[in-house]
Scaffold this motif. Structure first.
Motif, mmCIF file in Angstrom:
data_model
loop_
_atom_site.group_PDB
_atom_site.id
_atom_site.type_symbol
_atom_site.label_atom_id
_atom_site.label_comp_id
_atom_site.label_asym_id
_atom_site.label_seq_id
_atom_site.Cartn_x
_atom_site.Cartn_y
_atom_site.Cartn_z
ATOM 1 N N ILE A 223 0.598 -0.098 -9.953
ATOM 2 C CA ILE A 223 -0.288 0.353 -8.875
ATOM 3 C C ILE A 223 -1.389 -0.664 -8.646
ATOM 4 O O ILE A 223 -1.705 -1.045 -7.506
ATOM 5 C CB ILE A 223 -0.885 1.733 -9.214
ATOM 6 C CG1 ILE A 223 0.209 2.803 -9.196
ATOM 7 C CG2 ILE A 223 -1.986 2.096 -8.216
ATOM 8 C CD1 ILE A 223 -0.239 4.141 -9.747
ATOM 9 N N LEU A 224 -1.986 -1.149 -9.730
ATOM 10 C CA LEU A 224 -3.023 -2.170 -9.606
ATOM 11 C C LEU A 224 -2.450 -3.475 -9.065
ATOM 12 O O LEU A 224 -3.101 -4.175 -8.284
ATOM 13 C CB LEU A 224 -3.667 -2.415 -10.969
ATOM 14 C CG LEU A 224 -4.398 -1.219 -11.605
ATOM 15 C CD1 LEU A 224 -4.875 -1.580 -12.999
ATOM 16 C CD2 LEU A 224 -5.563 -0.773 -10.733
ATOM 17 N N HIS B 100 -2.180 -4.902 -5.384
ATOM 18 C CA HIS B 100 -3.337 -5.562 -4.751
ATOM 19 C C HIS B 100 -3.834 -4.764 -3.548
ATOM 20 O O HIS B 100 -4.500 -5.310 -2.672
ATOM 21 C CB HIS B 100 -3.004 -6.992 -4.320
ATOM 22 C CG HIS B 100 -2.731 -7.917 -5.456
ATOM 23 N ND1 HIS B 100 -2.842 -9.292 -5.343
ATOM 24 C CD2 HIS B 100 -2.336 -7.699 -6.743
ATOM 25 C CE1 HIS B 100 -2.517 -9.866 -6.497
ATOM 26 N NE2 HIS B 100 -2.211 -8.910 -7.359
ATOM 27 N N SER B 101 -3.491 -3.484 -3.494
ATOM 28 C CA SER B 101 -3.867 -2.655 -2.350
ATOM 29 C C SER B 101 -5.206 -1.982 -2.603
ATOM 30 O O SER B 101 -5.405 -1.331 -3.635
ATOM 31 C CB SER B 101 -2.793 -1.590 -2.099
ATOM 32 O OG SER B 101 -3.254 -0.596 -1.212
ATOM 33 N N ARG B 102 -6.122 -2.130 -1.652
ATOM 34 C CA ARG B 102 -7.413 -1.470 -1.784
ATOM 35 C C ARG B 102 -7.272 0.042 -1.651
ATOM 36 O O ARG B 102 -7.952 0.802 -2.349
ATOM 37 C CB ARG B 102 -8.361 -2.016 -0.715
ATOM 38 C CG ARG B 102 -8.715 -3.472 -0.914
ATOM 39 C CD ARG B 102 -9.333 -4.110 0.322
ATOM 40 N NE ARG B 102 -8.386 -4.187 1.433
ATOM 41 C CZ ARG B 102 -8.598 -4.865 2.551
ATOM 42 N NH1 ARG B 102 -9.738 -5.536 2.697
ATOM 43 N NH2 ARG B 102 -7.707 -4.895 3.514
ATOM 44 N N GLY B 103 -6.386 0.483 -0.767
ATOM 45 C CA GLY B 103 -6.158 1.918 -0.636
ATOM 46 C C GLY B 103 -5.557 2.508 -1.901
ATOM 47 O O GLY B 103 -5.926 3.610 -2.324
ATOM 48 N N ALA B 104 -4.616 1.780 -2.515
ATOM 49 C CA ALA B 104 -4.016 2.255 -3.757
ATOM 50 C C ALA B 104 -5.046 2.302 -4.875
ATOM 51 O O ALA B 104 -5.028 3.204 -5.726
ATOM 52 C CB ALA B 104 -2.841 1.359 -4.147
ATOM 53 N N LEU B 105 -5.955 1.327 -4.888
ATOM 54 C CA LEU B 105 -7.007 1.330 -5.906
ATOM 55 C C LEU B 105 -7.874 2.572 -5.766
ATOM 56 O O LEU B 105 -8.176 3.251 -6.761
ATOM 57 C CB LEU B 105 -7.869 0.073 -5.772
ATOM 58 C CG LEU B 105 -9.121 0.034 -6.661
ATOM 59 C CD1 LEU B 105 -8.744 0.025 -8.131
ATOM 60 C CD2 LEU B 105 -9.993 -1.180 -6.310
ATOM 61 N N LEU B 106 -8.281 2.901 -4.548
ATOM 62 C CA LEU B 106 -9.110 4.084 -4.336
ATOM 63 C C LEU B 106 -8.349 5.352 -4.692
ATOM 64 O O LEU B 106 -8.918 6.297 -5.252
ATOM 65 C CB LEU B 106 -9.579 4.129 -2.877
ATOM 66 C CG LEU B 106 -10.526 2.992 -2.470
ATOM 67 C CD1 LEU B 106 -10.811 3.039 -0.977
ATOM 68 C CD2 LEU B 106 -11.833 3.065 -3.252
ATOM 69 N N THR C 2 0.828 -1.205 0.000
ATOM 70 C CA THR C 2 0.000 0.000 0.000
ATOM 71 C C THR C 2 0.861 1.254 0.000
ATOM 72 O O THR C 2 0.541 2.240 -0.676
ATOM 73 C CB THR C 2 -0.938 -0.001 1.217
ATOM 74 O OG1 THR C 2 -1.722 -1.202 1.202
ATOM 75 C CG2 THR C 2 -1.879 1.189 1.173
ATOM 76 N N ASN C 3 1.955 1.251 0.748
ATOM 77 C CA ASN C 3 2.865 2.398 0.763
ATOM 78 C C ASN C 3 3.432 2.659 -0.621
ATOM 79 O O ASN C 3 3.480 3.799 -1.101
ATOM 80 C CB ASN C 3 4.005 2.155 1.751
ATOM 81 C CG ASN C 3 3.529 2.032 3.178
ATOM 82 O OD1 ASN C 3 2.739 1.158 3.506
ATOM 83 N ND2 ASN C 3 4.016 2.900 4.044
ATOM 84 N N LEU C 4 3.895 1.601 -1.265
ATOM 85 C CA LEU C 4 4.453 1.755 -2.605
ATOM 86 C C LEU C 4 3.377 2.200 -3.588
ATOM 87 O O LEU C 4 3.628 3.066 -4.442
ATOM 88 C CB LEU C 4 5.070 0.428 -3.066
ATOM 89 C CG LEU C 4 5.667 0.427 -4.482
ATOM 90 C CD1 LEU C 4 6.788 1.446 -4.598
ATOM 91 C CD2 LEU C 4 6.156 -0.959 -4.857
ATOM 92 N N GLY C 5 2.182 1.631 -3.463
ATOM 93 C CA GLY C 5 1.097 2.028 -4.347
ATOM 94 C C GLY C 5 0.776 3.502 -4.226
ATOM 95 O O GLY C 5 0.575 4.200 -5.230
ATOM 96 N N MET C 6 0.731 4.026 -2.997
ATOM 97 C CA MET C 6 0.443 5.434 -2.803
ATOM 98 C C MET C 6 1.552 6.310 -3.383
ATOM 99 O O MET C 6 1.296 7.336 -4.018
ATOM 100 C CB MET C 6 0.284 5.737 -1.313
ATOM 101 C CG MET C 6 -0.144 7.155 -1.013
ATOM 102 S SD MET C 6 0.492 7.732 0.563
ATOM 103 C CE MET C 6 2.250 7.644 0.287
#
Length: 473
Positions: free
Chosen positions: A223-224, A227-233, A169-173
């Motif tokens: 980003i997808l 698998h992070s729900r926060g990154a998806l939002l 999630t950190n990386l996704g953000m």
């Protein structure tokens, strides 16, 4: 070999930073964001690389003759206020030893944020800093995107170990925050908005721009693939802005439809099942633990509105943490992080700390909006307007994804704050388009921007040549 290569690179950069301290700012952000030492396996893995670079850059700053005065703006004032506020809350923190350790780390980030406007100014330095920031994270976007394509998106993309972006999630953000910057960087390079004065870049700028577009698209895929729900939002929050900014929208829509209907491209089952838990969060223990943690941080802030519990409050004894919980389950009976920048700040620094933080972010957003609206029209600086837009959208992504992640002290956010201050100064000191049309020389127009010139954001007086011409008229 990686350890030795990184050691050679850092050692070679030390004399360069001493002679040209502004390169130390670029190096510090490269290390702080990309964490290249965490990609090694030997002695460099735990080496204090960022601290060494920061000390060398500060030493060079003391000797530098081309540094600018410290800019007194609403953003820098709020940075100082925030630093003072968190110092106050740390003095009464519930876990004092660990709180002071995080306070030291955060003060280092704020120090380098404050130093950045002293050494970074002018088109070339600003754009190079943005490129370093964007592609330090974009490296993982390229790497993660290619990995996701090769594996069908069935495995999570993670960041380097023992780094701020280690979690999915950190990386996704982080990738969401730089995604607009990658797009504008690719467009800048292909259209040659900025001339770096390097022959090889001028000759190959279109190919370099196309490669940057490739990093943009692989980062979107990565980003997808977190698998992070926060990154998806967060991605959903920035996607409309990016889509409206892109060219050939119809072509993109047609390709997307063809990929689904003709090629049969679908979201991997593992990824889809992960996202579907957003709808059934009551049945997901991870989601319910976050909601419990939000309640704990809220209750602590209500009881201690001015101070909260200080940094690292999740390290308090479990029984104390649970005493502030609204409900307890057998699988939710231990202290944990807030998993939200807003509740994190409430728990750490109370309502006062959250208010100062939101003012800082709000002022930054408004300054970027001002630059975006004025730069192209008043000074003809397309790159300045476009990057201001990219930073704004990146902030939106941060605020959206950060609602589910405790990243209030992420150095990339404070880099955005520094860039807003620097870019506003660039806008205010740039020659107006009307002045350029009147034939005022570039030397006259930028005379006020010399290191010994007026202190920003005080007014920039008109060059003498302008006044004399008006007098003659």
């Amino acid at each position: 070999m990686r350890d030795l290569l990184l050691l050679v690179i850092i050692s070679g950069l030390v004399p360069v930073i001493l002679l040209h301290p502004w390169t130390g700012i670029l190096t510090w952000f490269w290390i702080g964001l990309m964490n290249p030492h965490r990609l090694t396996w030997g002695f460099m893995f735990s080496a204090p690389v960022a601290q060494v670079v920061a000390l060398v850059a500060l030493a060079g700053l003391l000797l530098a003759k081309d540094r600018r005065p410290f800019p007194v703006t609403r953003e820098t004032i709020m940075l100082i206020v925030f630093a003072m506020y968190v110092t106050m809350t740390t003095s009464v923190a519930w876990v004092p030893d660990l709180a002071w350790m995080q306070w030291q780390d955060f003060m280092k980030i704020l120090l380098m944020t404050a130093v950045t406007p002293l050494l970074i100014y002018g088109e070339r330095r600003i754009v190079l800093l943005i490129l370093v920031m964007a592609f330090s994270i974009g490296f993982y976007g390229l790497k993660g995107g290619l990995f996701a394509i090769a594996t069908g998106g069935n495995y999570m993309v993670w960041g380097p170990p023992r780094s701020f972006i280690r979690g999915n999630t950190n990386l996704g953000m982080a990738m969401i925050m730089v995604l607009p910057l990658l797009l504008i960087s690719a467009r800048m390079m292909t259209r040659k908005w900025v001339d770096f004065g390097w022959g090889i870049v001028n000759r190959w700028h279109k190919w370099i721009g196309l490669a940057m577009y490739g990093v943009f698209w692989t980062t979107a895929i990565a980003i997808l693939a977190t698998h992070s729900r926060g990154a998806l939002l967060g991605l959903l929050a920035v996607a409309p802005f990016i889509f409206l900014k892109m060219k050939r929208k119809l072509t993109l829509v047609v390709l997307a439809l063809a990929a689904v209907t003709v090629v049969g491209l679908t979201v991997p089952d593992r990824l889809m099942s992960r996202w579907q838990t957003i709808e059934t969060y009551q049945e997901d223990r991870s989601a319910m633990q976050r909601i419990q943690a939000w309640g704990v941080n809220w209750n602590i802030a209500v009881e201690n509105p001015a101070t909260g519990a200080g940094f690292v409050m999740a390290a308090m004894p479990d029984e104390v943490w649970i005493s502030y919980a609204n409900w307890v389950e057998p699988w939710a009976n231990t202290a944990r992080a807030a998993h939200s920048i807003y509740f994190q700040l409430l728990g750490h620094h109370g309502f006062g700390g959250l208010a100062v933080y939101l003012l800082l972010v709000g002022f930054t957003f408004l300054t970027l909006n001002r630059i975006r609206r004025r730069a192209r029209k008043e000074t003809g600086q397309i790159w300045l307007a476009e990057y201001a837009w990219a930073l704004q959208v990146g902030l939106i992504g941060y605020l959206a994804a950060g609602a589910f992640l405790d990243v209030a002290y992420f150095n990339l956010l404070y880099a955005f704050v520094a860039l807003a201050v620097i870019m506003r100064r660039e806008l205010e000191e740039a020659p107006r388009a009307s002045e350029q049309a009147a034939g005022i020389s570039a030397g006259d127009a930028v005379r006020a921007t010399a290191p010994g010139g007026p202190r920003f954001p005080d007014f920039v007086p008109r060059p003498a040549s302008v006044e004399s011409r008006r007098g003659e008229a």
